[in-house]
Structure formats: structure tokens, C-alpha cells
Design an enzyme around this catalytic site. Structure first.
Site, PDB file in Angstrom:
ATOM      1  N   GLU A   1       0.845  -1.189   0.000  1.00 28.67           N
ATOM      2  CA  GLU A   1       0.000   0.000   0.000  1.00 28.67           C
ATOM      3  C   GLU A   1       0.884   1.244   0.000  1.00 28.67           C
ATOM      4  OE1 GLU A   1      -2.644   2.281   3.409  1.00 28.67           O
ATOM      5  OE2 GLU A   1      -2.664   0.075   3.373  1.00 28.67           O
TER       6      GLU A   1
ATOM      7  N   LYS B   1     -10.639  -1.758   8.076  1.00 25.73           N
ATOM      8  CA  LYS B   1      -9.338  -1.538   8.706  1.00 25.73           C
ATOM      9  C   LYS B   1      -9.556  -1.056  10.132  1.00 25.73           C
ATOM     10  CE  LYS B   1      -6.599   2.110   7.893  1.00 25.73           C
ATOM     11  NZ  LYS B   1      -5.587   2.977   7.246  1.00 25.73           N
TER      12      LYS B   1
END
Length: 214
Positions: free
Chosen positions: A43, A131
Site C-alpha cells: 500500500e 481496517k
């Protein structure tokens, strides 16, 4: 609501490297270093200068990693990331406009949440996973408690997760965890220390259980 795009393979790989650095000399080489160490999800965050260029170079590389964009806060950033080749989007909190872009384009989105109410909102917005951020503040037992009312929600524990406690998050119900500065220190990334990053990635993945619950 359109079903959320899935994140195939994440439950098996169990780790996402989150890159925040003042500079990245070679994003594809960074991904190759991480893959060699066992981390195949990367990411690149919008806190990194020139992130679109890094996403583009990483997405064009031959390293076997899934490339995503993180700290995505706006629809414009989501569009920019997807144009650069990002295959998934990650937000630090609830960002309905980012979720809307993700659904329109069929892109998996991982929405940040902390409280039970925020988890429910993320699910309603069609998150492929939620998340849990910042995970370190509440710890693995909090994640286990969230699984009571949300048994089917895939959680990614993020924020302060280390090799010392990553397995605890997985064993308490996380689908995956993020590896941050312990694996990709900003200075090491900026210096192009790919050997050191491979070593750190290998140490991180070695600390994970071979199978969930093992």
C-alpha cells in the site's frame, strides 16, 4: 447495494506493507524486495510525495505484488490512484466518496473504522474489509470483541502492529495485519536499502502463524 469487490488471496497472505516515505527511488524494486521477504500486498500512501508516479511504476513491475493506494481521503485521490494502476484502495476512516468511486469502478476498498458504529457504517458502505485503526490503542482483545456482533466482517489490523503481536491479531480474528515502519522504515526506503527491507519483511512474516489459528 452493489456487493463489495473482494480481496482474493489476502486471507492467505495475511500482511500488507504500508509505505510512507519522503522518497522512493524505485517502487518496483521495493515491491520485489517485499515479495522476496514474503509480503505480496503493498500500500503506497498519499502522504508520500508523488505517490501516483510510484503507483504507476509499481503496477508496471514484474514482482507478483498486489498494489494499492492508502490514506485515500477524497474521490479525486481515488480516481488518481486508480488511473495510476492501484488495484485496491484504503482509507484511514469512513470516506463515503471514496467508497462510491470504488463501487463504480469495481475496485475493492478497505475502509477505516474503530467503534462498533463505524464498523457498521463501513459494512453499509460496501467495504471489502474493515481496517481497525489505530489497532495498537485497543489491542487484539478489542478485535475479538468486535467479532461478536460482526462475525463475518474481514478485519485488517493497522496502526502499530509489530512482529511481536501480529500473530495475536490474526488469532483474535483479523484477516490480515499491516506492516509499517518496522518493515519499511522511511529512511531505508528512501535509501533504497532493498536487502534490509527483505530481511525485515522475512522476520515479520516468520512471526505469523502458518495457518490462521495455528
Amino acid at each position: 447495494m452493489t456487493p463489495p469487490a473482494p480481496l482474493p488471496g489476502l486471507a492467505a497472505d495475511r500482511a500488507i506493507a504500508v509505505v510512507r516515505a519522503p522518497a522512493i527511488p524505485d517502487a518496483a524494486a521495493l515491491c520485489a524486495a517485499l515479495a522476496e521477504g514474503g509480503i505480496r500486498w503493498v500500500e503506497f500512501t498519499f502522504t508520500t510525495p508523488g505517490v501516483a508516479g510510484h503507483l504507476r511504476r509499481a503496477a508496471a513491475g514484474d514482482h507478483g505484488c498486489r498494489i494499492g493506494a492508502g490514506t485515500v481521503l477524497t474521490a479525486a485521490q481515488a480516481e488518481e490512484a486508480l488511473d495510476a494502476g492501484a488495484g485496491f484502495l484504503v482509507t484511514p476512516g469512513l470516506r463515503p466518496e471514496v467508497a462510491a468511486v470504488a463501487h463504480r469502478t469495481g475496485t475493492p476498498v478497505v475502509l477505516g473504522a474503530l467503534t462498533p458504529t463505524e464498523v457498521a457504517a463501513a459494512v453499509d458502505l460496501g467495504a471489502a474489509a474493515v481496517k481497525l485503526f489505530p489497532a495498537r490503542t485497543f489491542g487484539p482483545r478489542y478485535l475479538r470483541d468486535l467479532h461478536g456482533p460482526y462475525p463475518g466482517v474481514p478485519f485488517v489490523a493497522s496502526g502499530g502492529v509489530s512482529a511481536a503481536d501480529a500473530a495475536d491479531y490474526l488469532e483474535h480474528g483479523a484477516t490480515a495485519v499491516t506492516a509499517g515502519t518496522e518493515v519499511v522504515p522511511p529512511a531505508a526506503v528512501a535509501a533504497g536499502d532493498w536487502t534490509g527491507i527483505t530481511r525485515r519483511a522475512r522476520a515479520f512474516t516468520a512471526a505469523l502463524p502458518r495457518t490462521l489459528g495455528s
